[in-house]
Design a protein around this motif. Structure first.
Motif, PDB file in Angstrom:
ATOM      1  N   LEU A 144      -9.335   9.091 -12.987  1.00  0.00           N
ATOM      2  CA  LEU A 144      -9.765   7.956 -13.815  1.00  0.00           C
ATOM      3  C   LEU A 144      -9.807   8.346 -15.287  1.00  0.00           C
ATOM      4  O   LEU A 144      -9.390   7.581 -16.151  1.00  0.00           O
ATOM      5  CB  LEU A 144     -11.149   7.467 -13.395  1.00  0.00           C
ATOM      6  CG  LEU A 144     -11.263   6.522 -12.218  1.00  0.00           C
ATOM      7  CD1 LEU A 144     -12.712   6.059 -12.073  1.00  0.00           C
ATOM      8  CD2 LEU A 144     -10.343   5.332 -12.333  1.00  0.00           C
ATOM      9  N   GLU A 145     -10.327   9.529 -15.575  1.00  0.00           N
ATOM     10  CA  GLU A 145     -10.492   9.975 -16.955  1.00  0.00           C
ATOM     11  C   GLU A 145      -9.167  10.166 -17.683  1.00  0.00           C
ATOM     12  O   GLU A 145      -9.139  10.165 -18.912  1.00  0.00           O
ATOM     13  CB  GLU A 145     -11.337  11.245 -16.991  1.00  0.00           C
ATOM     14  CG  GLU A 145     -12.785  10.968 -16.616  1.00  0.00           C
ATOM     15  CD  GLU A 145     -13.603  12.216 -16.326  1.00  0.00           C
ATOM     16  OE1 GLU A 145     -13.066  13.341 -16.428  1.00  0.00           O
ATOM     17  OE2 GLU A 145     -14.785  12.057 -15.967  1.00  0.00           O
ATOM     18  N   GLU A 187     -17.282   0.109 -16.297  1.00  0.00           N
ATOM     19  CA  GLU A 187     -16.894  -1.245 -15.879  1.00  0.00           C
ATOM     20  C   GLU A 187     -16.330  -1.240 -14.454  1.00  0.00           C
ATOM     21  O   GLU A 187     -16.647  -2.109 -13.639  1.00  0.00           O
ATOM     22  CB  GLU A 187     -15.862  -1.785 -16.870  1.00  0.00           C
ATOM     23  CG  GLU A 187     -15.615  -3.248 -16.772  1.00  0.00           C
ATOM     24  CD  GLU A 187     -14.748  -3.762 -17.911  1.00  0.00           C
ATOM     25  OE1 GLU A 187     -14.363  -4.935 -17.809  1.00  0.00           O
ATOM     26  OE2 GLU A 187     -14.455  -3.036 -18.867  1.00  0.00           O
ATOM     27  N   ILE A 188     -15.511  -0.250 -14.132  1.00  0.00           N
ATOM     28  CA  ILE A 188     -14.945  -0.120 -12.786  1.00  0.00           C
ATOM     29  C   ILE A 188     -16.054   0.105 -11.761  1.00  0.00           C
ATOM     30  O   ILE A 188     -16.121  -0.559 -10.726  1.00  0.00           O
ATOM     31  CB  ILE A 188     -13.890   1.006 -12.740  1.00  0.00           C
ATOM     32  CG1 ILE A 188     -12.633   0.580 -13.501  1.00  0.00           C
ATOM     33  CG2 ILE A 188     -13.557   1.405 -11.296  1.00  0.00           C
ATOM     34  CD1 ILE A 188     -11.646   1.701 -13.783  1.00  0.00           C
ATOM     35  N   LEU A 205      -8.930  -8.227 -15.891  1.00  0.00           N
ATOM     36  CA  LEU A 205      -9.635  -8.939 -14.828  1.00  0.00           C
ATOM     37  C   LEU A 205      -8.870  -8.890 -13.502  1.00  0.00           C
ATOM     38  O   LEU A 205      -9.467  -8.718 -12.441  1.00  0.00           O
ATOM     39  CB  LEU A 205      -9.901 -10.379 -15.255  1.00  0.00           C
ATOM     40  CG  LEU A 205     -10.896 -11.168 -14.436  1.00  0.00           C
ATOM     41  CD1 LEU A 205     -12.202 -10.402 -14.234  1.00  0.00           C
ATOM     42  CD2 LEU A 205     -11.173 -12.502 -15.097  1.00  0.00           C
ATOM     43  N   TYR A 206      -7.530  -9.023 -13.538  1.00  0.00           N
ATOM     44  CA  TYR A 206      -6.769  -8.940 -12.285  1.00  0.00           C
ATOM     45  C   TYR A 206      -6.989  -7.592 -11.614  1.00  0.00           C
ATOM     46  O   TYR A 206      -7.091  -7.500 -10.387  1.00  0.00           O
ATOM     47  CB  TYR A 206      -5.268  -9.188 -12.521  1.00  0.00           C
ATOM     48  CG  TYR A 206      -4.523  -7.943 -12.946  1.00  0.00           C
ATOM     49  CD1 TYR A 206      -3.985  -7.079 -11.999  1.00  0.00           C
ATOM     50  CD2 TYR A 206      -4.397  -7.602 -14.296  1.00  0.00           C
ATOM     51  CE1 TYR A 206      -3.335  -5.909 -12.386  1.00  0.00           C
ATOM     52  CE2 TYR A 206      -3.760  -6.455 -14.684  1.00  0.00           C
ATOM     53  CZ  TYR A 206      -3.223  -5.605 -13.728  1.00  0.00           C
ATOM     54  OH  TYR A 206      -2.591  -4.454 -14.107  1.00  0.00           O
ATOM     55  N   LEU A 207      -7.094  -6.512 -12.432  1.00  0.00           N
ATOM     56  CA  LEU A 207      -7.289  -5.181 -11.859  1.00  0.00           C
ATOM     57  C   LEU A 207      -8.689  -5.032 -11.292  1.00  0.00           C
ATOM     58  O   LEU A 207      -8.875  -4.433 -10.229  1.00  0.00           O
ATOM     59  CB  LEU A 207      -6.995  -4.090 -12.894  1.00  0.00           C
ATOM     60  CG  LEU A 207      -7.109  -2.649 -12.389  1.00  0.00           C
ATOM     61  CD1 LEU A 207      -6.223  -2.405 -11.160  1.00  0.00           C
ATOM     62  CD2 LEU A 207      -6.770  -1.676 -13.513  1.00  0.00           C
ATOM     63  N   ALA A 220      -7.331   3.884 -10.325  1.00  0.00           N
ATOM     64  CA  ALA A 220      -8.474   2.983 -10.145  1.00  0.00           C
ATOM     65  C   ALA A 220      -8.607   2.535  -8.687  1.00  0.00           C
ATOM     66  O   ALA A 220      -9.711   2.466  -8.149  1.00  0.00           O
ATOM     67  CB  ALA A 220      -8.341   1.775 -11.064  1.00  0.00           C
ATOM     68  N   LEU A 221      -7.486   2.234  -8.047  1.00  0.00           N
ATOM     69  CA  LEU A 221      -7.530   1.754  -6.664  1.00  0.00           C
ATOM     70  C   LEU A 221      -7.895   2.874  -5.693  1.00  0.00           C
ATOM     71  O   LEU A 221      -8.615   2.632  -4.714  1.00  0.00           O
ATOM     72  CB  LEU A 221      -6.205   1.087  -6.297  1.00  0.00           C
ATOM     73  CG  LEU A 221      -5.899  -0.179  -7.107  1.00  0.00           C
ATOM     74  CD1 LEU A 221      -4.504  -0.702  -6.784  1.00  0.00           C
ATOM     75  CD2 LEU A 221      -6.956  -1.249  -6.908  1.00  0.00           C
ATOM     76  N   ASN A 222      -7.443   4.096  -5.954  1.00  0.00           N
ATOM     77  CA  ASN A 222      -7.864   5.230  -5.129  1.00  0.00           C
ATOM     78  C   ASN A 222      -9.367   5.445  -5.236  1.00  0.00           C
ATOM     79  O   ASN A 222     -10.040   5.721  -4.242  1.00  0.00           O
ATOM     80  CB  ASN A 222      -7.119   6.511  -5.529  1.00  0.00           C
ATOM     81  CG  ASN A 222      -5.796   6.655  -4.824  1.00  0.00           C
ATOM     82  OD1 ASN A 222      -5.689   6.391  -3.631  1.00  0.00           O
ATOM     83  ND2 ASN A 222      -4.784   7.080  -5.547  1.00  0.00           N
TER      84      ASN A 222
END
Length: 155
Positions: free
Chosen positions: A93-94, A104-105, A15-17, A71-73
């Motif tokens: 990501l993969e 989900e992202i 959840l934080y991510l 994920a952030l990129n």
């Protein structure tokens, strides 16, 4: 703000991510309201203050893992207008996430695409807890409440 389907714990993005993903995307779109809330929520859900204060420099920060950076990129590219997501973003990501986690992202990013437009257009005032947190921990980035810091009358 997040819909939760039943899934195994190893499939769930922390959840934080998800909050940091939403924060980076909200930064890319310019929504100060969502930036304040996602920073506060990230901390509430387990992100260290140091990580939140460094999130706008995540690409160079040793506080973020390669998995988080991927994920952030992706979030930064998805939050841009027009969308800047490429095959390279998906490939990154993969390497770290299952197909369910990628959905989900992207679901998180999609919800915040709506929330960024809604809150900016409505000039939604930032609630006190999120405003105080953002004012304290995002100030060094130049963050300010802008149009979300004023209480509007109902006239």
């Amino acid at each position: 703000w997040t819909l939760r389907a039943k899934k195994s714990p190893e499939q769930e993005v922390p959840l934080y991510l998800k909050n940091l993903i939403a924060h980076v995307s909200s930064n890319a779109s310019g929504c100060r309201y969502c930036q304040a809330h996602t920073a506060w929520e990230a901390h509430y859900n387990g992100a260290a203050i140091e990580k939140i204060e460094a999130v706008w420099e995540f690409q160079r920060s040793p506080l973020f893992s390669a998995e988080e950076k991927a994920a952030l990129n992706f979030a930064l590219a998805a939050g841009a207008s027009p969308n800047q997501v490429t095959e390279a973003h998906h490939a990154a990501l993969e390497k770290y996430y299952t197909p369910a986690q990628i959905v989900e992202i992207v679901s998180t990013l999609s919800v915040f695409g709506f929330l960024n437009r809604w809150n900016d257009s409505m000039m939604t005032p930032i609630e006190e807890k999120a405003l105080k947190f953002a004012s304290q921990h995002l100030k060094h980035t130049g963050w300010e409440a802008g149009k979300h810091g004023k209480r509007r009358s109902a006239n």
